[in-house]
Design a protein around this motif. Structure first.
Motif, PDB file in Angstrom:
ATOM      1  N   UNK A 124       0.844  -1.192   0.000  1.00 53.15           N
ATOM      2  CA  UNK A 124       0.000   0.000   0.000  1.00 53.15           C
ATOM      3  C   UNK A 124       0.882   1.246   0.000  1.00 53.15           C
ATOM      4  N   UNK A 125       0.258   2.393  -0.204  1.00 56.59           N
ATOM      5  CA  UNK A 125       0.929   3.682  -0.020  1.00 56.59           C
ATOM      6  C   UNK A 125       0.115   4.463   1.001  1.00 56.59           C
ATOM      7  N   UNK A 126       0.803   5.078   1.960  1.00 56.52           N
ATOM      8  CA  UNK A 126       0.125   5.775   3.057  1.00 56.52           C
ATOM      9  C   UNK A 126       0.598   7.216   3.166  1.00 56.52           C
ATOM     10  N   UNK A 127      -0.359   8.125   3.429  1.00 57.12           N
ATOM     11  CA  UNK A 127      -0.031   9.536   3.599  1.00 57.12           C
ATOM     12  C   UNK A 127      -1.039  10.170   4.548  1.00 57.12           C
ATOM     13  N   UNK A 128      -0.524  10.673   5.662  1.00 55.65           N
ATOM     14  CA  UNK A 128      -1.357  11.393   6.640  1.00 55.65           C
ATOM     15  C   UNK A 128      -2.605  10.607   7.057  1.00 55.65           C
ATOM     16  N   UNK A 129      -2.412   9.327   7.302  1.00 59.72           N
ATOM     17  CA  UNK A 129      -3.511   8.512   7.797  1.00 59.72           C
ATOM     18  C   UNK A 129      -4.419   7.932   6.727  1.00 59.72           C
ATOM     19  N   UNK A 130      -4.206   8.313   5.477  1.00 55.94           N
ATOM     20  CA  UNK A 130      -4.979   7.758   4.366  1.00 55.94           C
ATOM     21  C   UNK A 130      -4.090   6.843   3.543  1.00 55.94           C
ATOM     22  N   UNK A 131      -4.702   5.871   2.875  1.00 57.20           N
ATOM     23  CA  UNK A 131      -3.893   4.906   2.143  1.00 57.20           C
ATOM     24  C   UNK A 131      -4.596   4.422   0.887  1.00 57.20           C
ATOM     25  N   UNK A 132      -3.795   3.868  -0.029  1.00 58.89           N
ATOM     26  CA  UNK A 132      -4.306   3.246  -1.247  1.00 58.89           C
ATOM     27  C   UNK A 132      -3.567   1.938  -1.457  1.00 58.89           C
TER      28      UNK A 132
END
Length: 268
Positions: A124-132
């Motif tokens: 996955x990729x995660x940024x500021x608590x959100x992910x894809x």
């Protein structure tokens, strides 16, 4: 001009619309029903789209940090089918700063995820608590199509609906504010209605009256009040409403509606 409008009951308004039922029905079917369907479908599909977090895919994809997550659930939405494919919600968990985070991700990629199982590791990729999910674009249902769907129907139906409403408005204005006058019957011609229902059945009345300037006007009015045929004959006088703004506009006063609305108009 009558400053105090005459009372007009709802049943009288309906009877005015019934004089020209086809434009009203056509306009209603092609305008209001498609709009109703759009509202209902938008609510239904919006609720379907709210089962996963909203994310900025492009931002997370370009700036997010790669991590490994564990799949905790895979749910295929069999009640929805887009281009022959069912959306799938993949639930997963991962660790950020020693804290376990759970998230969901909806995709429309049956082939790419067909080998995934609960417990599998996934990138996955995660940024500021959100992910894809890496290399998997999310499925994002757009209601744009449903907003465009009614446009062709509106183009067809609106002119008919506007026509019906304008006729209603104009006749109501005569009923409420028109000057009561007398006119001489020139002719009365029955108009047959549709088979079985008798919709559009009525009497076409031609009559003559004088304006305030002494000009003679030949008027035509359609009424569904058949009592005029038994009560009146050619050259008899009948009450009419005349527009105060344009004396060439007039209509026969329907006896039944006069009694129903207590207009107290003399028909003798």
């Amino acid at each position: 001009m009558n400053n105090t409008p005459r009372k007009v009951k709802f049943s009288t308004k309906l009877n005015i619309l019934k004089k020209r039922p086809f434009p009203m029905l056509f306009g209603f079917l092609f305008t209001l029903i498609p709009l109703f369907l759009v509202i209902v479908l938008s609510i239904v599909f919006s609720s379907i789209g709210n089962d996963t977090p909203e994310i900025d895919y492009e931002l997370i994809n370009s700036q997010g940090k790669e991590k490994t997550a564990e799949i905790t659930d895979i749910e295929t939405q069999f009640y929805v089918k887009i281009n022959g494919v069912h959306p799938t919600i993949i639930s997963y968990k991962y660790v950020v700063n020693g804290k376990e985070v759970e998230s969901k991700y909806k995709v429309l990629e049956e082939r790419k995820i067909e080998k995934l199982e609960i417990g599998n590791k996934i990138e996955i990729k995660e940024l500021n608590g959100n992910s894809i999910l890496k290399d998997l674009k999310p499925y994002d249902f757009s209601i744009g199509f449903f907003l465009l769907f009614p446009i062709p129907f509106l183009i067809i139906g609106l002119p008919f609906l506007i026509y019906s409403l304008l006729n209603l408005k104009n006749e109501l204005k005569l009923y409420k504010f028109g000057k009561v006058s007398k006119a001489k019957i020139i002719s009365m011609m029955p108009k047959s209605g549709l088979p079985v229902s008798n919709v559009t059945q009525g009497i076409i009345v031609h009559y003559e009256y004088q304006t305030r300037n002494g000009n003679k006007i030949i008027g035509e009015s359609f009424t569904t009040d058949f009592s005029i045929m038994s009560d009146k004959k050619k050259d008899d006088l009948i009450p009419i409403f005349i527009s105060n703004e344009n004396e060439e506009k007039s209509c026969v006063v329907p006896k039944l509606e006069s009694l129903r609305n207590a207009w107290n108009i003399d028909f003798e």
